[in-house]
Motif scaffolding. Structure first.
Motif, mmCIF file in Angstrom:
data_model
loop_
_atom_site.group_PDB
_atom_site.id
_atom_site.type_symbol
_atom_site.label_atom_id
_atom_site.label_comp_id
_atom_site.label_asym_id
_atom_site.label_seq_id
_atom_site.Cartn_x
_atom_site.Cartn_y
_atom_site.Cartn_z
ATOM 1 N N THR A 31 -21.094 18.125 48.984
ATOM 2 C CA THR A 31 -22.273 18.943 48.676
ATOM 3 C C THR A 31 -23.486 18.091 48.359
ATOM 4 N N SER A 32 -23.286 16.779 48.158
ATOM 5 C CA SER A 32 -24.447 15.962 47.807
ATOM 6 C C SER A 32 -25.212 15.562 49.059
ATOM 7 N N ALA A 33 -26.489 15.278 48.862
ATOM 8 C CA ALA A 33 -27.336 14.938 50.003
ATOM 9 C C ALA A 33 -27.504 13.430 50.093
ATOM 10 N N PRO A 34 -27.743 12.905 51.281
ATOM 11 C CA PRO A 34 -27.682 11.471 51.499
ATOM 12 C C PRO A 34 -28.730 10.660 50.750
ATOM 13 N N GLY A 35 -29.931 11.172 50.583
ATOM 14 C CA GLY A 35 -30.960 10.390 49.921
ATOM 15 C C GLY A 35 -30.768 10.299 48.433
ATOM 16 N N VAL A 67 -35.958 16.911 53.804
ATOM 17 C CA VAL A 67 -35.728 15.555 53.262
ATOM 18 C C VAL A 67 -35.318 15.627 51.783
ATOM 19 N N ASP A 68 -34.300 14.866 51.441
ATOM 20 C CA ASP A 68 -33.862 14.708 50.050
ATOM 21 C C ASP A 68 -34.046 13.254 49.637
ATOM 22 N N LEU A 69 -34.517 13.053 48.422
ATOM 23 C CA LEU A 69 -34.715 11.682 47.950
ATOM 24 C C LEU A 69 -34.702 11.665 46.431
ATOM 25 N N ASP A 70 -33.964 10.731 45.859
ATOM 26 C CA ASP A 70 -34.060 10.456 44.432
ATOM 27 C C ASP A 70 -34.466 9.002 44.256
ATOM 28 N N LEU A 71 -35.296 8.728 43.272
ATOM 29 C CA LEU A 71 -35.600 7.346 42.896
ATOM 30 C C LEU A 71 -35.245 7.181 41.427
ATOM 31 N N PHE A 72 -34.428 6.162 41.159
ATOM 32 C CA PHE A 72 -33.945 5.937 39.804
ATOM 33 C C PHE A 72 -34.637 4.712 39.193
ATOM 34 N N PRO A 73 -34.705 4.671 37.849
ATOM 35 C CA PRO A 73 -35.351 3.531 37.201
ATOM 36 C C PRO A 73 -34.750 2.209 37.666
ATOM 37 N N GLY A 74 -35.610 1.252 37.955
ATOM 38 C CA GLY A 74 -35.153 -0.110 38.223
ATOM 39 C C GLY A 74 -34.793 -0.410 39.659
ATOM 40 N N ILE A 262 -33.672 4.135 52.973
ATOM 41 C CA ILE A 262 -33.770 5.503 53.472
ATOM 42 C C ILE A 262 -34.438 5.404 54.845
ATOM 43 N N GLY A 263 -33.873 6.019 55.842
ATOM 44 C CA GLY A 263 -34.457 5.934 57.175
ATOM 45 C C GLY A 263 -34.801 7.304 57.727
ATOM 46 N N LEU A 264 -36.053 7.443 58.169
ATOM 47 C CA LEU A 264 -36.495 8.713 58.763
ATOM 48 C C LEU A 264 -36.585 8.585 60.275
ATOM 49 N N ARG A 265 -36.261 9.666 60.940
ATOM 50 C CA ARG A 265 -36.470 9.744 62.386
ATOM 51 C C ARG A 265 -36.963 11.142 62.706
ATOM 52 N N HIS A 266 -38.129 11.228 63.326
ATOM 53 C CA HIS A 266 -38.744 12.520 63.619
ATOM 54 C C HIS A 266 -38.767 13.432 62.392
ATOM 55 N N MET A 269 -34.119 12.772 57.645
ATOM 56 C CA MET A 269 -33.441 11.615 57.107
ATOM 57 C C MET A 269 -32.213 11.305 57.953
ATOM 58 N N LEU A 270 -32.230 10.140 58.576
ATOM 59 C CA LEU A 270 -31.141 9.786 59.489
ATOM 60 C C LEU A 270 -30.184 8.776 58.864
ATOM 61 N N VAL A 271 -30.712 7.922 58.009
ATOM 62 C CA VAL A 271 -29.901 6.872 57.383
ATOM 63 C C VAL A 271 -30.198 6.860 55.894
ATOM 64 N N ALA A 272 -29.169 6.727 55.085
ATOM 65 C CA ALA A 272 -29.374 6.557 53.654
ATOM 66 C C ALA A 272 -28.172 5.817 53.101
ATOM 67 N N GLY A 273 -28.419 4.786 52.328
ATOM 68 C CA GLY A 273 -27.291 4.081 51.746
ATOM 69 C C GLY A 273 -27.704 2.816 51.049
ATOM 70 N N PRO A 274 -26.759 2.219 50.288
ATOM 71 C CA PRO A 274 -27.048 0.943 49.629
ATOM 72 C C PRO A 274 -27.299 -0.133 50.689
ATOM 73 N N THR A 275 -28.298 -0.966 50.443
ATOM 74 C CA THR A 275 -28.666 -1.998 51.419
ATOM 75 C C THR A 275 -27.489 -2.929 51.711
#
Ligand SMILES: Nc1ncnc2c1ncn2[C@@H]1O[C@H](COP(=O)(O)OP(=O)(O)OP(=O)(O)O)[C@@H](O)[C@H]1O
Length: 298
Positions: A31-35, A67-74, A262-266, A269-275
């Motif tokens: 149920t969680s979203a990739p971003g 699009v889903d996105l979270d930004l966390f401290p640090g 986080i990768g966007l295409r058109h 969100m197409l790609v999301a993950g730890p580097t």
């Protein structure tokens, strides 16, 4: 690829195909979203930016879609995508500059889709911004340029003699931190590109931001300077706990200087993950439509 597995699945509807990198220990429920997946170190904290199912449309044209996105401290999060994929629009959405047609956007406690009267100003004061072209005032001194960062929260201050001693002391400390205190009295236009971007970063810090958005901050710099500016931004993220969202065109820079990608295409969100779990091959689908974009791959 690394040992991580890459799976292709639908995020919440079958129309949203998303490549999600998952490690066994970090596997998320369906149920969680990739971003939303932060790195392990920051996942306990509350996000400072929380975007859910965001869509943006200019007239009849949808440029961001779910699009889903979270930004966390640090953390330093790299935003990738071909030209026109929606990177700048996503950033503009966070400061109330984009026509949001659906979804929710929360930034540093502000509900961007439903701002109270006068709240737009505090929202923009809470978000430090760094741009490709630095956006300094060329004829003014480096010091004064940094001081203008204090204008965000303070309202109208006379640029000449309007800053307090405390402001000046802080501006000088910030210039020292970014390594150009010795240029404080020089006009901004006399500095190199890399130095000007450091001034712009000091200016962003002057407004005591809770989040930093950097839109193509190194696109005008040579590779060595690009590395050093991104190192500085990442240091700020880590040491000050300020999340930095940075859009980049050059994959190796993103791979070298981010905690997540986080990768966007058109507009999706197409790609999301730890580097650490991504490589150039995993990111290549972001640029499938580009005929010749050497920058993106080298
Ligand atoms: N003000 C606007 N009015 C109409 N369309 C717009 C507007 N701003 C952006 N767009 C369109 O939205 C899409 C996404 O643009 P955006 O600038 O967000 O892409 P980007 O990924 O940042 O591209 P680049 O890497 O070239 O800066 C593009 O098709 C663009 O033409």
């Amino acid at each position: 690829m690394t040992s991580a597995s890459v799976s292709s699945r639908s995020a919440r509807s079958t129309s949203k195909e998303v490549l999600v990198v998952e490690r066994g220990a970090e596997r998320r429920d369906e149920t969680s979203a990739p971003g939303r997946t932060p790195t392990a170190e920051v996942r306990q904290a509350l996000p400072l930016v929380s975007v859910r199912d965001l869509s943006v449309a200019y007239d009849a044209t949808t440029v961001l879609d779910g699009v889903d996105l979270d930004l966390f401290p640090g953390e330093m999060v790299a935003l990738l995508g071909a030209s026109g994929s929606g990177k700048s629009t996503l950033m503009r959405s966070l400061t109330g500059f984009a026509p949001i047609s659906a979804g929710s956007v929360r930034v540093a406690g502000h509900d961007v889709t439903n701002l109270a009267r006068g709240e737009l100003r505090t929202l923009r004061s809470d978000v430090g911004q760094v741009f490709q072209q630095f956006n300094l005032i060329p004829r003014l001194s480096v010091m004064t340029n940094v001081l203008t960062g204090a204008l965000h929260g303070a309202g109208a201050i006379n640029l000449v003699g309007g800053f307090s001693t405390a402001h000046r002391r802080r501006a000088l400390e910030l210039l020292d931190r970014v390594g150009i205190a010795h240029k404080a009295t020089a006009p901004a236009r006399s500095l190199s590109g890399g130095q000007q971007q450091r001034v712009a970063i000091a200016r962003a810090l002057m407004q005591q931001p809770k989040v930093i958005l950097a839109d193509e901050p190194v696109a005008s710099l040579d590779p060595k300077l690009a590395d050093s500016v991104l190192e500085l931004l990442r240091e700020i993220a880590t040491e000050d706990g300020i999340p930095v969202l940075v859009s980049l065109h050059v994959l190796p820079l993103a791979l070298a200087h981010s905690d997540r990608i986080i990768g966007l295409r058109h507009g999706r969100m197409l790609v999301a993950g730890p580097t650490s779990q991504l490589d150039a091959a995993a990111l290549a689908p972001l640029y499938d439509d580009e005929e010749h974009d050497d920058d993106a791959h080298h």
